[in-house]
Scaffold this active site. Sequence first.
Site, PDB file in Angstrom:
ATOM      1  N   HIS A  84       0.805  -0.999   0.301  1.00  0.00           N
ATOM      2  CA  HIS A  84      -0.161   0.332   0.459  1.00  0.00           C
ATOM      3  C   HIS A  84       1.147   1.337   0.179  1.00  0.00           C
ATOM      4  O   HIS A  84       0.534   2.374  -0.966  1.00  0.00           O
ATOM      5  CB  HIS A  84      -1.080   0.034   1.148  1.00  0.00           C
ATOM      6  CG  HIS A  84      -1.434   1.237   1.001  1.00  0.00           C
ATOM      7  ND1 HIS A  84      -1.443   2.149   2.665  1.00  0.00           N
ATOM      8  CD2 HIS A  84      -2.621   2.116   1.218  1.00  0.00           C
ATOM      9  CE1 HIS A  84      -1.907   3.751   2.329  1.00  0.00           C
ATOM     10  NE2 HIS A  84      -3.229   3.120   1.215  1.00  0.00           N
ATOM     11  N   GLU A  87       1.755   1.832  -3.404  1.00  0.00           N
ATOM     12  CA  GLU A  87       1.101   2.735  -4.359  1.00  0.00           C
ATOM     13  C   GLU A  87       0.863   3.564  -3.622  1.00  0.00           C
ATOM     14  O   GLU A  87       0.884   4.618  -5.140  1.00  0.00           O
ATOM     15  CB  GLU A  87      -0.862   2.532  -3.449  1.00  0.00           C
ATOM     16  CG  GLU A  87      -1.621   2.803  -4.386  1.00  0.00           C
ATOM     17  CD  GLU A  87      -2.954   2.613  -3.366  1.00  0.00           C
ATOM     18  OE1 GLU A  87      -3.162   1.975  -2.351  1.00  0.00           O
ATOM     19  OE2 GLU A  87      -3.130   3.916  -3.548  1.00  0.00           O
ATOM     20  N   HIS A  88       0.653   4.707  -3.027  1.00  0.00           N
ATOM     21  CA  HIS A  88       1.440   5.490  -2.841  1.00  0.00           C
ATOM     22  C   HIS A  88       2.326   6.838  -3.289  1.00  0.00           C
ATOM     23  O   HIS A  88       2.709   7.641  -4.085  1.00  0.00           O
ATOM     24  CB  HIS A  88       2.101   6.379  -1.321  1.00  0.00           C
ATOM     25  CG  HIS A  88       0.574   6.252  -0.850  1.00  0.00           C
ATOM     26  ND1 HIS A  88      -0.033   7.229   0.238  1.00  0.00           N
ATOM     27  CD2 HIS A  88      -0.611   5.148  -0.215  1.00  0.00           C
ATOM     28  CE1 HIS A  88      -1.344   7.235   1.035  1.00  0.00           C
ATOM     29  NE2 HIS A  88      -1.322   5.875   0.561  1.00  0.00           N
TER      30      HIS A  88
END
Lengths: 470, 463
Positions: A84, A87-88
């Site tokens: 995650h 992803e950022h």
Amino acid sequence: MTQSFTLPLPLRILSILCLCLILTFSAQAQDTEPPKVFNAEYYTLDNGMEVVVIPNHRVPVVTHMVWYRVGAADEPAGKSGIAHFLEHLLFKGSENLEPGEFSKIVRSLGGRDNAFTAHDYTAYFQSIAVEHLETVMKMESGRMRDLAVPENEVLSERKVILEERSQRTDNDPSGRFGEYLNAALYINHPYGIPVIGWRQEMEALSHKDAYDFYNQYYGPNNAILIVSGDVTGDQVLELAKKHYGRHKPVEITKRNFPKVPQLDGAAKITHSHPSIRQSQYQQIFRVPSYRINESDALTLEVIEDILGGGATSRLYKELVVEQKIATSAGLYYDPNRWSDAQFVLYATPAPNVDMETIEKAMEDELRKFVVFGVTDEELSDAISRLQAAAIYARDSVRGPAMIIGRGMITGSSLESIETWPRDIGTVTAENIKTVAKRYFDPDNSNIRTVTGYLLPEEKPETTQDNGDAP
Amino acid sequence: MILRKQFSIFALTALLFTSWVNSPAQARDSFLDIKEVTSESGITAWLVEDHSIPIIALSFAFKDAGAAQDEPEKQGLAQLASNTLDEGAGNITSEEFQKELRDLAITLRYNSGRDHFEGELKTLTKNSDRAFELLALSITEPRFDEAPLARMIAANQSRIRRSQSDPEWMAARLLNDKAYSNHPYAQNSGGTLSSLSALTANDLREFTSARLAKNNLVISVAGDITADELKTRLDSVFGNLQDTATLKSVPDTEIQNQGKIFLHDRDIPQTVIQISQPGISRHHPDYQIAQVMNFVLGSSGFGSRLTEEIREKRGLTYGIYSYFTDHNHAQSLSISTSTQNSNVSDMLNLIKQEWTKLANEPISNTELSNAQSYLTGALPLSMTSTKQITDLLLSIQLDGLPITYLDDRNAKLNAVTVDDVQNLASKLLNTDQWTTVLVGPSAALESSGVAVDETIATLPNVE
């Protein structure tokens, strides 16, 4: 009905362009090719990247998506949250783009962009006027293999994901409750680790961690390109070859999720918190996904509708309408998972109703299902509902891309997605009884379930004046 | 039941109807092909036809019939009406009604806002006869039977109890109470635990007989229906409504408690921050200038100054947004965000800095053109489904804007100059006019230097 309880439609909802074909489908000869729901076009690039195009000419816009077959379940031990976090970071500098520039460019062209991470996949998308498709494709391709994130951006973005964890989970006890249930259900399995990550591990994620993960997993042959909107297959294929075709394939890391250990006894999690004013009940079973067992998964979708799909479902009718022991009740099932999926039963107890009462009522409903199955009318109504409701999915540009993406990235073929309404129509009452017995028979102690009670904190007992004189 | 001709999939995909949005390449006068349709009995609707998908959507509203009309002791009446109008009508019981909706894949639901009482219908063309019948029944002959009424009250009460562990909900509750102090907007539009218990079927019948009428009815339709078909439907569905609604007048109000900071004490790791100050009406000639200004400030997320300074550069939050709210009787510009408790003081100062900077210094030409480009270019993204179209049209109608609104909008946006934005920002943006609400732990906030004016232990209009 109440607005706040919108139940999710089965996640494989699809659309058919002509209803008549659904109605007459079962009467057609076996050798007739079944109608396709989206009429999506499928291609593969030389480097292994899959390409799906869903034409829709109602509005001159497109949704452009890249789905990577990597998610939280692939994280190395001790590095939860890295998928995650990455992803950022994909927004924080890549080929020819400064940190933050990606989204700013999309905005300045009148588009919107976002991304999301799950256990099994990470997806990036933009919705924009069709004349800008090539621009976003070029930028998206640029961050597939050419990430360029400065160290200081990693540190500031790490703070952002910690804030996100606070907002979504730590600030609200029902968020934490969900984490505990998952951890208990998926023992010795990566699905038991939250996608956002455990806080102490998130705090230590580094630039190197992100790059290692990125280099290992982000490649064209581990990705699916999906474009939905005012385009043709040829147009997209040409652009895809030009922009994504240049990347070399990566070595695919095979997924090996551990088997479920045979544990004795059901797990019960009780979580109390002073801020809770409304108790909640949840009960989860591990069940197959489409990938693990397509036939059982289709049956489970029909069961979901009959047992827990809205105000006309068995759980709602029995617990809320008849017995009045709950103010809402239902069931949720997402078949689009690479490994085992979950059957999630839930109920909001009515005032002064204890959890054991809810649990018993749930158990009774499951038992009825296993022993008596469903009536022919319940079955045919459910199938009609599922097939008819599926039509609406076509009424969207982004929707079909999401549905096809979620299916394909978790192991379904495009073809099986396109023929879903036909396939759901083949589920029988016998299938339902067999599947119910196999996965959630309450009298089978070998089937492990996790039950969760989310409760207000118990008030300390007030001392009673029993009338004795001091 | 109307029997439809059989199409093959290939014939349907071959029929390429003109896209209903006129792309820039096509030099047409109108942005969207909206027709105004009036039935024989005088009921009007806006219609965008599209026969490429067998779906019809209808969004409608009874103007000014929303929660602001609820008496204080009957808070939640509009909300409860929205939950019970689809729980049985005519001779059809609540279970039968819900089952028919579900079996025929019809969406029929109601939603109450502070100002208006809205409804939506979505149906496959083949079920449209029954869909419109059920809609008509729900409006004109709702049953309000005891059992479903009790169920809906209980469900709302569960919702309220659940919300009491949701800091964002709590912040909104407190902000509404303070910003709209002494005005019906300060009420809990979803009801309170006690007010909901007291509502009866009679209250609901009074609701329908007072607030639902032809003269406050607004309708938008899109999809697989012709103007002539629609005229017939309008009369069959809405024709039996009374002519005139009986509504009490609601006064206009300014944002109250300006300059004050209110705290609701909660032991959580992250403080929720919500701020409101006076805003601008959609009717105001400067409205498009305000949209440009707000894009630069914070409405767009990435690319906006607030997100750039507070999230991107400093990592202080997962999200910060600024948005206008244009109610009938109050307009506001608001901020919604959250941050770790120890950062609240810094966060408030940073937001103030951006406010002041935008009020005092002109934006750049690049910022201007990026804002214009986004605001004009993104409009088709709100038109990618039948329901999005009807929602868009309904909002234009509810704000009393003309049918040509979309046609003129882009030109107005493109005409905005840097000076326009500067003039408006200097008048509008004023940190002294902030009404601020925090939900977080008072001890931690005090020790990090946040000056709270009043701490509220119990949220108003909840119990």
